[in-house]
Design a protein around this motif. Sequence first.
Motif, PDB file in Angstrom:
ATOM      1  N   VAL A  20      79.075  35.379  37.082  1.00 36.69           N
ATOM      2  CA  VAL A  20      80.372  34.954  38.194  1.00 36.69           C
ATOM      3  C   VAL A  20      79.557  33.824  38.621  1.00 36.69           C
ATOM      4  CG1 VAL A  20      80.880  36.129  39.936  1.00 36.69           C
ATOM      5  CG2 VAL A  20      80.247  37.737  37.902  1.00 36.69           C
ATOM      6  N   LEU A  21      78.805  32.937  38.332  1.00 35.12           N
ATOM      7  CA  LEU A  21      78.256  32.173  39.294  1.00 35.12           C
ATOM      8  C   LEU A  21      79.236  30.625  38.395  1.00 35.12           C
ATOM      9  CD1 LEU A  21      75.963  30.678  41.077  1.00 35.12           C
ATOM     10  CD2 LEU A  21      74.292  30.618  39.665  1.00 35.12           C
ATOM     11  N   ALA A  22      78.755  31.021  37.232  1.00 37.67           N
ATOM     12  CA  ALA A  22      79.870  30.481  36.425  1.00 37.67           C
ATOM     13  C   ALA A  22      81.603  30.298  37.609  1.00 37.67           C
ATOM     14  CB  ALA A  22      80.129  30.567  35.525  1.00 37.67           C
ATOM     15  N   GLN A  23      81.581  31.083  37.025  1.00 38.28           N
ATOM     16  CA  GLN A  23      83.732  31.967  38.094  1.00 38.28           C
ATOM     17  C   GLN A  23      83.093  30.784  38.962  1.00 38.28           C
ATOM     18  OE1 GLN A  23      84.274  36.163  37.963  1.00 38.28           O
ATOM     19  NE2 GLN A  23      83.974  36.100  36.201  1.00 38.28           N
ATOM     20  N   LEU A  24      82.251  30.726  40.076  1.00 42.01           N
ATOM     21  CA  LEU A  24      82.356  30.369  41.665  1.00 42.01           C
ATOM     22  C   LEU A  24      82.205  28.758  41.455  1.00 42.01           C
ATOM     23  CD1 LEU A  24      79.991  32.437  44.248  1.00 42.01           C
ATOM     24  CD2 LEU A  24      82.383  32.396  44.053  1.00 42.01           C
ATOM     25  N   GLU A  25      81.315  28.189  40.719  1.00 37.63           N
ATOM     26  CA  GLU A  25      81.976  26.805  40.316  1.00 37.63           C
ATOM     27  C   GLU A  25      82.792  26.344  40.145  1.00 37.63           C
ATOM     28  OE1 GLU A  25      77.316  24.903  39.054  1.00 37.63           O
ATOM     29  OE2 GLU A  25      77.846  26.881  37.684  1.00 37.63           O
ATOM     30  N   ALA A  26      83.398  27.026  39.384  1.00 35.62           N
ATOM     31  CA  ALA A  26      85.132  26.751  38.699  1.00 35.62           C
ATOM     32  C   ALA A  26      85.915  26.856  40.026  1.00 35.62           C
ATOM     33  CB  ALA A  26      85.458  27.468  37.087  1.00 35.62           C
ATOM     34  N   ALA A  27      85.704  27.817  40.617  1.00 37.75           N
ATOM     35  CA  ALA A  27      86.713  27.554  41.652  1.00 37.75           C
ATOM     36  C   ALA A  27      86.492  27.054  42.498  1.00 37.75           C
ATOM     37  CB  ALA A  27      86.705  29.180  41.770  1.00 37.75           C
ATOM     38  N   GLY A  28      85.809  26.171  42.879  1.00 38.16           N
ATOM     39  CA  GLY A  28      85.185  24.958  43.821  1.00 38.16           C
ATOM     40  C   GLY A  28      84.381  25.723  45.546  1.00 38.16           C
ATOM     41  N   HIS A  29      84.072  26.564  44.568  1.00 36.58           N
ATOM     42  CA  HIS A  29      82.912  27.633  46.421  1.00 36.58           C
ATOM     43  C   HIS A  29      82.058  26.773  45.715  1.00 36.58           C
ATOM     44  CE1 HIS A  29      86.324  30.190  47.222  1.00 36.58           C
ATOM     45  NE2 HIS A  29      86.677  30.167  45.874  1.00 36.58           N
ATOM     46  N   VAL A  30      81.139  26.651  44.436  1.00 37.42           N
ATOM     47  CA  VAL A  30      79.172  26.448  44.946  1.00 37.42           C
ATOM     48  C   VAL A  30      79.258  24.747  45.141  1.00 37.42           C
ATOM     49  CG1 VAL A  30      77.122  26.640  43.238  1.00 37.42           C
ATOM     50  CG2 VAL A  30      78.997  28.023  43.630  1.00 37.42           C
ATOM     51  N   TYR A  31      78.144  23.789  45.278  1.00 37.77           N
ATOM     52  CA  TYR A  31      77.851  22.813  45.474  1.00 37.77           C
ATOM     53  C   TYR A  31      76.527  22.430  44.504  1.00 37.77           C
ATOM     54  CZ  TYR A  31      76.511  22.358  49.692  1.00 37.77           C
ATOM     55  OH  TYR A  31      75.620  22.751  50.876  1.00 37.77           O
ATOM     56  N   PRO A  32      75.923  21.865  44.133  1.00 40.75           N
ATOM     57  CA  PRO A  32      74.526  20.992  43.662  1.00 40.75           C
ATOM     58  C   PRO A  32      74.128  20.581  44.992  1.00 40.75           C
ATOM     59  CG  PRO A  32      75.822  19.527  42.693  1.00 40.75           C
ATOM     60  CD  PRO A  32      76.534  20.931  43.031  1.00 40.75           C
TER      61      PRO A  32
END
Length: 468
Positions: free
Chosen positions: A90-102
Amino acid sequence: MTTASPSVRTRFAPSPTGFIHLGNIRSALYPWAFARANQGVFVLRIEDTDLERSSQAAVDVIIEGMKWLGLDHDEGPFYQMQRMERYKEVLAQLEAAGHVYPCYMSVAELDALRERQMAAKEKPRYDGTWRPAPGKTLPPVPEGVQPVLRFKNPQEGSVVWEDKVKGRIEISNDELDDLVIARPDGTPTYNFCVVVDDIDMAITHVIRGDDHVNNTPRQINIFRALGQEPPVYAHLPTVLNEQGEKMSKRNGAKPVTQYRDEGYLPDAMVNYLARLGWSHGDDEIFSREQFLGWFNLDHLGRSAAQFDEAKLRWVNAQHLKALDDATLAGLVLPFAAKLGLSGLDDGRLPAICGLFKDRCDTLVALADWVKVFYAEEVSPQADELAKHVTDAVRPALKALDARLQVCAWDKASISAAIKETLTEFGLKMPHLAMPVRVLTAGTAHTPSVDAVLELLGREKISLRLRNA
């Protein structure tokens, strides 16, 4: 996991970092009751991501305590540590959708930021240094540093929910900073895991302590980023101990299972705990069935509830009295056996329970009375012996013993033997009954003396009266 969810699905999600006490278990009682009252599903989830503090022993006490109280779960227990691959998916889904950043800000940099903010009398919070934005130049990525992953919290608008206990709650998004949802080693954090679990388990109602209120707006924003509507929330006020402090192990709270060992009834505990934050008119004593028939979220209290052990003992005493003698005998049996008593299967136990249940507030107290009837001897207090067993009454005790050796063995015949002895020696009932009680039962305070003697049996009475 189930895909077809009924109208109500609740959960209890304890962290196994210490024993479960009454304040914790109330947070299991209400979601269990709400699921049962609505023919729904109750899920048990163990939030064990705190590897340093979580223990299997704590998990065992949670499950044991819930089993004793009859808070049966329909699904689970599910363990968060066994769901890590799902969280990462699910974390990968959020990253792919641009909701997460390093974010590469170090702990030292974060501490320095907080100190500056506090010195300026600002709310300490992450300042978005590494949050990408159109036209923004990010700092150079430091070498050899593993970043945390932060959730891009919305910067405008508000998070609003109608809490079933607290009413409407509105938190402006500009009060919330960007939450860390994965650590440098890639393991997800609590608020993110909870959301994934609640989605996968199709939870419709989250009923939990109000120490989670601050987590709720963050969790709601993660739900919406994942395209899901959040569940209904009900945040329960704190349970205070008798000193008015938050109930906790540090403040003297006992494990739930200790109440079992002290002789409390599970239905009485459910009754008492139900009233620590919920009410049905003025009803104080009710059965489990009544509770489930009445329970809803509309009558949850908004004020902190205070634990009162004296009140708990009173509630337990009412439930003891209400039990039929045979059922009560079955419950007291293990407590009596623990005292090393034998012969408990001779048929007297239900009648003994019936005679003494009005005087007892726990099964342990009742077992102490049972001991009077099955132990070889009793040990009266010296002051009671001196007060009641006098030289003046000893001849009457001897005469009563003689009568009891030959009379028919029933309550009426025993009563007649006592009255004949009173007449012979010109005594009033207390003058004879008190020393008989002290010698045969070990105390001057018992129910009707003829009923006690009938259950003690002829041989045991004779042995004890001769101790005069």
